[in-house]
Design a protein around this motif. Structure first.
Motif, PDB file in Angstrom:
ATOM      1  N   SER A 273     -49.088 -43.461  71.872  1.00 58.50           N
ATOM      2  CA  SER A 273     -48.586 -43.037  70.564  1.00 58.50           C
ATOM      3  C   SER A 273     -49.444 -41.918  69.949  1.00 58.50           C
ATOM      4  CB  SER A 273     -48.520 -44.236  69.613  1.00 58.50           C
ATOM      5  OG  SER A 273     -49.792 -44.835  69.532  1.00 58.50           O
ATOM      6  N   ASP A 274     -50.450 -41.433  70.698  1.00 56.71           N
ATOM      7  CA  ASP A 274     -51.247 -40.296  70.223  1.00 56.71           C
ATOM      8  C   ASP A 274     -50.361 -39.063  70.112  1.00 56.71           C
ATOM      9  OD1 ASP A 274     -53.526 -41.781  70.159  1.00 56.71           O
ATOM     10  OD2 ASP A 274     -54.361 -41.046  72.054  1.00 56.71           O
ATOM     11  N   PRO A 275     -50.770 -38.076  69.277  1.00 51.75           N
ATOM     12  CA  PRO A 275     -49.955 -36.855  69.184  1.00 51.75           C
ATOM     13  C   PRO A 275     -49.803 -36.173  70.540  1.00 51.75           C
ATOM     14  CG  PRO A 275     -51.778 -36.835  67.602  1.00 51.75           C
ATOM     15  CD  PRO A 275     -51.961 -38.031  68.459  1.00 51.75           C
ATOM     16  N   TRP A 276     -48.667 -35.547  70.746  1.00 46.13           N
ATOM     17  CA  TRP A 276     -48.382 -34.867  72.014  1.00 46.13           C
ATOM     18  C   TRP A 276     -49.286 -33.661  72.224  1.00 46.13           C
ATOM     19  CZ3 TRP A 276     -45.678 -36.644  75.908  1.00 46.13           C
ATOM     20  CH2 TRP A 276     -45.357 -35.745  76.947  1.00 46.13           C
ATOM     21  N   PRO A 277     -49.812 -33.364  73.393  1.00 49.16           N
ATOM     22  CA  PRO A 277     -49.694 -34.145  74.633  1.00 49.16           C
ATOM     23  C   PRO A 277     -50.677 -35.309  74.614  1.00 49.16           C
ATOM     24  CG  PRO A 277     -50.995 -32.162  75.029  1.00 49.16           C
ATOM     25  CD  PRO A 277     -50.608 -32.140  73.581  1.00 49.16           C
TER      26      PRO A 277
END
Ligand SMILES: [Zn+2]
Length: 238
Positions: free
Chosen positions: A174-178
């Motif tokens: 669920s971390d920001p992409w990437p």
């Protein structure tokens, strides 16, 4: 090192030849050319890449390698020294010591690495880690992180590589992409060694130590009885 094919269809090495870990017998072995493409055909079609079949000197099984052609001169077809292994040796690990789910996931991770799919290997390594965190709980996760820190010191990993490995194994989906770092061949190789070491320290070492202790306890009394001094006197040869 210079490798070329002569107009007599012979593969010539200006070095000791090629040795690699054989995909069939898993030993580091020298390869002997078994099927070299014909000079005349190659010179006429001039492909950028060519394939050569070798035989493993240890087990005799065929090993197929691809080479880029550096130049066609009419007298020789010069090949680039780096080759591409079509079939690579499988990466092994004593998987049976791992918890069942992690065993299945890490087995697939190793297959991805062997196939040269390094980002897939990274993703499966993260899934293996996630499975272990679930299995071992928060304390186990912290211990794994400590083990990773220890590897960082022992293997003298630089900050960039360490951050990438931490991102793969301890990052969240669920971390920001990437949310996963990109892995090239070199970084995947480092991740492979780190995964091996982490899993070995956490599961294999402990299980083998317990097995060895159990074995020692089992054999110890027998050894004392079986080694009396007068045992030699009963030997008919004396
Ligand atoms: Zn072999």
């Amino acid at each position: 090192m210079s490798i070329y094919i002569t107009p007599h269809d012979e593969l010539h090495f200006e070095c000791q030849g090629i040795s690699l870990t054989c995909p069939h017998c898993q030993t580091l072995a020298h390869l002997t050319p078994a099927a070299v493409p014909k000079f005349e055909d190659l010179d006429r079609r001039r492909p950028k890449q060519i394939g050569i079949v070798f035989a493993c000197d240890a087990c005799g099984e065929p090993v197929f390698l691809k080479f880029f052609v550096k130049s066609y001169t009419g007298l020789r077809i010069e090949l680039a020294p780096n080759y591409l292994e079509v079939e690579r040796a499988r990466e092994n690990f004593p998987l049976t010591y791992l918890p069942q789910e992690a065993e299945v996931l890490f087995k697939e991770a190793l297959s991805c690495y062997t196939a040269g799919c390094f980002n897939a290997f990274g993703s499966m390594s993260r899934r293996t880690a996630q499975s272990l965190f679930r299995e071992l709980g928060e304390r186990g996760k912290l211990e794994l992180f400590d083990a990773l820190q220890e590897i960082r010191t022992l293997a003298e990993l630089d900050d960039e590589n360490f951050a990438a490995l931490r991102g793969v194994l301890f990052g969240s989906d669920s971390d920001p992409w990437p949310n996963q770092p990109h892995l090239d061949a070199e970084r995947a190789g480092i991740l492979l060694e780190v995964m091996r070491d982490l899993l070995y320290q956490t599961f294999v070492r402990k299980a083998r130590l317990l097995q060895a202790m159990k074995f020692r306890r089992f054999v110890a009394p027998t050894q004392i009885e079986a080694a009396p001094e007068h045992g030699r006197l009963t030997d008919p040869a004396i």
